[in-house]
Design a protein around this motif. Sequence first.
Motif, PDB file in Angstrom:
ATOM      1  N   GLY A  58      37.418  32.239  30.223  1.00  0.00           N
ATOM      2  CA  GLY A  58      37.963  31.384  31.392  1.00  0.00           C
ATOM      3  C   GLY A  58      39.412  31.037  31.162  1.00  0.00           C
ATOM      4  N   CYS A  59      39.681  30.589  29.902  1.00  0.00           N
ATOM      5  CA  CYS A  59      41.402  30.142  29.958  1.00  0.00           C
ATOM      6  C   CYS A  59      42.234  31.451  30.583  1.00  0.00           C
ATOM      7  CB  CYS A  59      41.489  29.579  28.577  1.00  0.00           C
ATOM      8  SG  CYS A  59      40.764  28.284  28.228  1.00  0.00           S
ATOM      9  N   ALA A  60      42.068  32.459  29.836  1.00  0.00           N
ATOM     10  CA  ALA A  60      42.724  33.925  29.872  1.00  0.00           C
ATOM     11  C   ALA A  60      42.861  33.905  31.289  1.00  0.00           C
ATOM     12  CB  ALA A  60      42.397  34.877  29.329  1.00  0.00           C
ATOM     13  N   ALA A  61      41.700  34.117  32.086  1.00  0.00           N
ATOM     14  CA  ALA A  61      41.781  34.228  33.394  1.00  0.00           C
ATOM     15  C   ALA A  61      42.428  33.241  34.480  1.00  0.00           C
ATOM     16  CB  ALA A  61      40.378  34.351  34.080  1.00  0.00           C
ATOM     17  N   GLN A  62      42.335  32.041  33.974  1.00  0.00           N
ATOM     18  CA  GLN A  62      42.962  30.746  34.771  1.00  0.00           C
ATOM     19  C   GLN A  62      44.635  30.932  34.680  1.00  0.00           C
ATOM     20  OE1 GLN A  62      41.692  28.872  36.691  1.00  0.00           O
ATOM     21  NE2 GLN A  62      43.408  27.711  37.389  1.00  0.00           N
ATOM     22  N   ARG A  63      44.943  31.288  33.473  1.00  0.00           N
ATOM     23  CA  ARG A  63      46.397  31.584  33.187  1.00  0.00           C
ATOM     24  C   ARG A  63      46.967  32.746  34.153  1.00  0.00           C
ATOM     25  NH1 ARG A  63      45.248  30.606  28.247  1.00  0.00           N
ATOM     26  NH2 ARG A  63      45.166  32.583  27.628  1.00  0.00           N
ATOM     27  N   GLU A  64      46.162  34.007  34.117  1.00  0.00           N
ATOM     28  CA  GLU A  64      46.465  34.892  35.217  1.00  0.00           C
ATOM     29  C   GLU A  64      46.493  34.773  36.466  1.00  0.00           C
ATOM     30  OE1 GLU A  64      45.266  38.772  34.300  1.00  0.00           O
ATOM     31  OE2 GLU A  64      45.013  38.485  32.061  1.00  0.00           O
ATOM     32  N   LEU A  65      45.337  33.915  36.796  1.00  0.00           N
ATOM     33  CA  LEU A  65      45.164  33.552  38.353  1.00  0.00           C
ATOM     34  C   LEU A  65      46.414  32.797  38.878  1.00  0.00           C
ATOM     35  CD1 LEU A  65      41.540  33.398  38.440  1.00  0.00           C
ATOM     36  CD2 LEU A  65      42.892  35.447  39.359  1.00  0.00           C
ATOM     37  N   GLU A  66      46.895  31.957  37.942  1.00  0.00           N
ATOM     38  CA  GLU A  66      48.076  31.175  38.400  1.00  0.00           C
ATOM     39  C   GLU A  66      48.981  31.825  38.779  1.00  0.00           C
ATOM     40  OE1 GLU A  66      48.525  28.330  35.136  1.00  0.00           O
ATOM     41  OE2 GLU A  66      46.632  27.318  35.838  1.00  0.00           O
ATOM     42  N   GLN A  67      49.368  32.924  38.372  1.00  0.00           N
ATOM     43  CA  GLN A  67      50.523  33.821  38.860  1.00  0.00           C
ATOM     44  C   GLN A  67      50.424  34.579  39.979  1.00  0.00           C
ATOM     45  OE1 GLN A  67      53.177  33.608  36.979  1.00  0.00           O
ATOM     46  NE2 GLN A  67      52.104  32.038  35.888  1.00  0.00           N
ATOM     47  N   VAL A  68      49.080  34.648  40.672  1.00  0.00           N
ATOM     48  CA  VAL A  68      48.801  35.555  41.506  1.00  0.00           C
ATOM     49  C   VAL A  68      49.396  34.907  43.021  1.00  0.00           C
ATOM     50  CG1 VAL A  68      46.787  36.631  42.979  1.00  0.00           C
ATOM     51  CG2 VAL A  68      47.029  36.543  40.426  1.00  0.00           C
ATOM     52  N   VAL A  69      49.834  35.565  44.082  1.00  0.00           N
ATOM     53  CA  VAL A  69      50.140  35.089  45.341  1.00  0.00           C
ATOM     54  C   VAL A  69      49.025  35.185  46.154  1.00  0.00           C
ATOM     55  CG1 VAL A  69      51.572  35.405  47.232  1.00  0.00           C
ATOM     56  CG2 VAL A  69      52.767  35.707  44.813  1.00  0.00           C
ATOM     57  N   PHE A  70      48.449  36.246  46.318  1.00  0.00           N
ATOM     58  CA  PHE A  70      47.272  36.539  47.182  1.00  0.00           C
ATOM     59  C   PHE A  70      46.060  37.581  46.146  1.00  0.00           C
ATOM     60  CE2 PHE A  70      49.202  37.115  51.618  1.00  0.00           C
ATOM     61  CZ  PHE A  70      49.482  35.677  51.406  1.00  0.00           C
ATOM     62  N   GLY A  71      44.871  37.067  45.972  1.00  0.00           N
ATOM     63  CA  GLY A  71      44.439  37.693  44.991  1.00  0.00           C
ATOM     64  C   GLY A  71      42.764  37.604  45.220  1.00  0.00           C
ATOM     65  N   ILE A  72      41.902  38.436  44.833  1.00  0.00           N
ATOM     66  CA  ILE A  72      40.558  38.363  44.588  1.00  0.00           C
ATOM     67  C   ILE A  72      40.151  38.622  43.242  1.00  0.00           C
ATOM     68  CG2 ILE A  72      38.158  39.582  45.325  1.00  0.00           C
ATOM     69  CD1 ILE A  72      39.780  40.445  48.020  1.00  0.00           C
ATOM     70  N   TYR A  73      39.300  37.838  42.777  1.00  0.00           N
ATOM     71  CA  TYR A  73      38.988  38.022  41.418  1.00  0.00           C
ATOM     72  C   TYR A  73      37.383  37.966  41.121  1.00  0.00           C
ATOM     73  CZ  TYR A  73      37.366  32.802  41.538  1.00  0.00           C
ATOM     74  OH  TYR A  73      36.574  31.924  41.763  1.00  0.00           O
ATOM     75  N   SER A  74      36.824  38.588  40.114  1.00  0.00           N
ATOM     76  CA  SER A  74      35.510  38.702  40.050  1.00  0.00           C
ATOM     77  C   SER A  74      35.361  38.365  38.511  1.00  0.00           C
ATOM     78  CB  SER A  74      35.199  40.236  40.329  1.00  0.00           C
ATOM     79  OG  SER A  74      33.669  40.503  39.839  1.00  0.00           O
ATOM     80  N   ILE A  75      34.245  37.565  38.197  1.00  0.00           N
ATOM     81  CA  ILE A  75      34.024  37.109  37.058  1.00  0.00           C
ATOM     82  C   ILE A  75      32.580  37.646  36.760  1.00  0.00           C
ATOM     83  CG2 ILE A  75      33.403  35.123  35.182  1.00  0.00           C
ATOM     84  CD1 ILE A  75      35.468  33.415  37.036  1.00  0.00           C
ATOM     85  N   ASN A  76      32.657  38.640  35.627  1.00  0.00           N
ATOM     86  CA  ASN A  76      31.571  39.374  35.106  1.00  0.00           C
ATOM     87  C   ASN A  76      30.605  38.754  34.096  1.00  0.00           C
ATOM     88  OD1 ASN A  76      31.933  41.109  37.210  1.00  0.00           O
ATOM     89  ND2 ASN A  76      33.383  42.246  35.858  1.00  0.00           N
TER      90      ASN A  76
END
Length: 116
Positions: free
Chosen positions: A15-33
């Motif tokens: 969760g924390c690592a994903a949140q940090r990475e997603l904060e750097q994305v301009v446009f993106g689609i994420y998938s949490i498995n």
Amino acid sequence: MKIRAVSSEYLDSDGCAAQRELEQVVFGIYSINAEGGDATTTPVDIGIVIEGVEVLHDLGDITSACALLMGVIYAMNLCYPQELKMFFEVLQKIFLQLNATRLSTKVQMLKNKLYE
């Protein structure tokens, strides 16, 4: 801002690592498995991030997320990021058939190869 990827996959426990990475994305689609799942396991969550902010979640599948991302970009009148301009042009004009008569040279060449 930095564009990491158009699509990123994370494990439910990251969760924390994903949140940090997603904060750097301009446009993106994420998938949490789900942890321990395989390629056939349904993701826990699929969503869209724009400029580091989650705008949609619980979308069900990547296909719907791609279509909804294009809809959000259109509805908010956003420009494609320069690094991903060709990707979004292919998605818009070849796969979604929106304004498909006006293709750039690179996209026209790809379309010709796809239809061979």
